[in-house]
Scaffold this motif. Structure first.
Motif, PDB file in Angstrom:
ATOM      1  N   ARG A 121       9.949  -8.073   7.413  1.00 62.18           N
ATOM      2  CA  ARG A 121       9.771  -9.445   7.924  1.00 62.18           C
ATOM      3  C   ARG A 121       8.486 -10.019   7.337  1.00 62.18           C
ATOM      4  N   TYR A 122       8.612 -11.155   6.636  1.00 55.63           N
ATOM      5  CA  TYR A 122       7.455 -11.845   6.059  1.00 55.63           C
ATOM      6  C   TYR A 122       7.394 -13.260   6.629  1.00 55.63           C
ATOM      7  N   GLY A 123       6.198 -13.685   6.999  1.00 54.41           N
ATOM      8  CA  GLY A 123       5.986 -15.070   7.401  1.00 54.41           C
ATOM      9  C   GLY A 123       5.174 -15.791   6.336  1.00 54.41           C
ATOM     10  N   ALA A 124       4.797 -17.033   6.620  1.00 57.39           N
ATOM     11  CA  ALA A 124       4.015 -17.823   5.662  1.00 57.39           C
ATOM     12  C   ALA A 124       2.738 -17.074   5.298  1.00 57.39           C
ATOM     13  N   GLY A 125       2.453 -16.973   4.007  1.00 60.27           N
ATOM     14  CA  GLY A 125       1.253 -16.292   3.531  1.00 60.27           C
ATOM     15  C   GLY A 125       1.445 -14.807   3.289  1.00 60.27           C
ATOM     16  N   ASP A 126       2.593 -14.255   3.677  1.00 59.94           N
ATOM     17  CA  ASP A 126       2.823 -12.811   3.520  1.00 59.94           C
ATOM     18  C   ASP A 126       3.348 -12.469   2.126  1.00 59.94           C
ATOM     19  N   TYR A 127       3.124 -11.237   1.734  1.00 59.24           N
ATOM     20  CA  TYR A 127       3.563 -10.751   0.418  1.00 59.24           C
ATOM     21  C   TYR A 127       3.605  -9.232   0.474  1.00 59.24           C
ATOM     22  N   ASN A 128       4.255  -8.639  -0.521  1.00 60.93           N
ATOM     23  CA  ASN A 128       4.389  -7.175  -0.584  1.00 60.93           C
ATOM     24  C   ASN A 128       3.820  -6.729  -1.920  1.00 60.93           C
ATOM     25  N   CYS A 129       2.735  -5.964  -1.897  1.00 59.82           N
ATOM     26  CA  CYS A 129       2.086  -5.516  -3.131  1.00 59.82           C
ATOM     27  C   CYS A 129       3.034  -4.631  -3.939  1.00 59.82           C
ATOM     28  N   LEU A 130       2.820  -4.620  -5.251  1.00 61.49           N
ATOM     29  CA  LEU A 130       3.641  -3.784  -6.132  1.00 61.49           C
ATOM     30  C   LEU A 130       3.521  -2.327  -5.705  1.00 61.49           C
ATOM     31  N   HIS A 131       4.667  -1.651  -5.595  1.00 62.26           N
ATOM     32  CA  HIS A 131       4.657  -0.268  -5.111  1.00 62.26           C
ATOM     33  C   HIS A 131       5.907   0.473  -5.583  1.00 62.26           C
ATOM     34  N   GLN A 132       5.941   1.754  -5.257  1.00 66.15           N
ATOM     35  CA  GLN A 132       7.118   2.601  -5.490  1.00 66.15           C
ATOM     36  C   GLN A 132       7.444   3.294  -4.174  1.00 66.15           C
ATOM     37  N   ASP A 133       8.739   3.346  -3.819  1.00 66.56           N
ATOM     38  CA  ASP A 133       9.128   3.946  -2.548  1.00 66.56           C
ATOM     39  C   ASP A 133       9.425   5.438  -2.737  1.00 66.56           C
ATOM     40  N   LEU A 134       8.346   6.203  -2.861  1.00 65.31           N
ATOM     41  CA  LEU A 134       8.445   7.665  -3.007  1.00 65.31           C
ATOM     42  C   LEU A 134       8.012   8.300  -1.691  1.00 65.31           C
TER      43      LEU A 134
END
Ligand SMILES: O=C(O)CCC(=O)C(=O)O
Ligand SMILES: [Fe+2]
Length: 227
Positions: A121-134
């Motif tokens: 869930r992201y609201g205004a101003g939210d972001y997801n940093c570059l990553h790997q799902d390990l």
């Protein structure tokens, strides 16, 4: 819902080989998307909640589903599985069992018992940093994310982004535009690239650019379990 088997798999497979990511076209109905979003506020479905800013992962939050997974979420794992094992075998040289249930036995043997599908869930101003799902030594090389919200109607910004790091070269970015109910299939951490002197591996990471307004929800489907 569109039957996973009727998606354009030759094109998806070609895009995965060329770019490390592929949009699927329509998959879930708006009603199914809304039903998944509604689960977010029912804590009984989840085993843990992560506030991304607390870990430096970005801004926004997500929850990992608990056992038993809701049927629609479990169906994404079992339904995509037979279509992805051939690509995964070509990419890694490893053999994968015919069913996802059998693959989970391999995860369990590696000490990875916890389910990894998640709702974000992201609201205004939210972001997801570059990553790997390990989440341990056992890694299935492909994963799926499904956009549950309507771009430009429920949220702005919030693009799904991948970067690819080639050996000794600068990173390349790829944006995958998605519609509500559409999935992106993408490389978890690396993929093979055919070079002039044989095959080399490139490293991939994914994330989400800043949501400028509204609320954006996604379902993340990771095939390996977590330790
Ligand atoms: O919200 C997204 O589009 C990406 C979520 C994510 O990182 C994932 O599903 O692994
Ligand atoms: Fe992720």
């Amino acid at each position: 819902m569109t039957d996973i088997d009727t998606l354009d798999w030759p094109r998806i497979e070609a895009d995965l080989d060329a770019y490390g990511a592929a949009a699927t076209g329509p998959l879930l109905s708006p009603e199914q998307c809304a039903a998944l979003v509604a689960l977010y506020d029912e804590p009984e479905h989840f085993r843990s909640r992560v506030v991304m800013a607390r870990h430096g992962f970005g801004r926004g939050e997500y929850q990992y589903f608990a056992h038993p997974l809701p049927p629609l979420v479990a169906g994404m794992r079992t339904g995509f599985w037979p279509r992805l094992v051939g690509i995964a075998h070509r990419w890694t040289g490893r053999d994968y069992p015919a069913t996802h249930a059998e693959y989970l036995e391999r995860c369990h043997a590696a000490g990875q018992q916890k389910p990894t599908p998640l709702l974000l869930r992201y609201g205004a101003g939210d972001y997801n940093c570059l990553h790997q799902d390990l989440y341990g030594a056992e890694v299935f090389p492909l994963q799926v994310a499904i956009l549950l919200s309507r771009p430009d109607a429920e949220f702005g910004g919030g693009a799904f982004v991948l970067t690819e790091q080639r050996p000794r070269m600068q990173s390349r970015a790829e944006v995958v535009p998605l519609r509500q109910g559409e999935a992106v299939v993408f490389a978890v951490a690396e993929r093979p690239v055919q070079g002039t002197r044989g095959t080399y591996r490139v490293k991939l990471r994914h994330g989400v650019s800043r949501v400028t307004w509204g609320a954006r929800h996604t379902l993340g489907v990771i095939f390996h379990n977590a330790a």
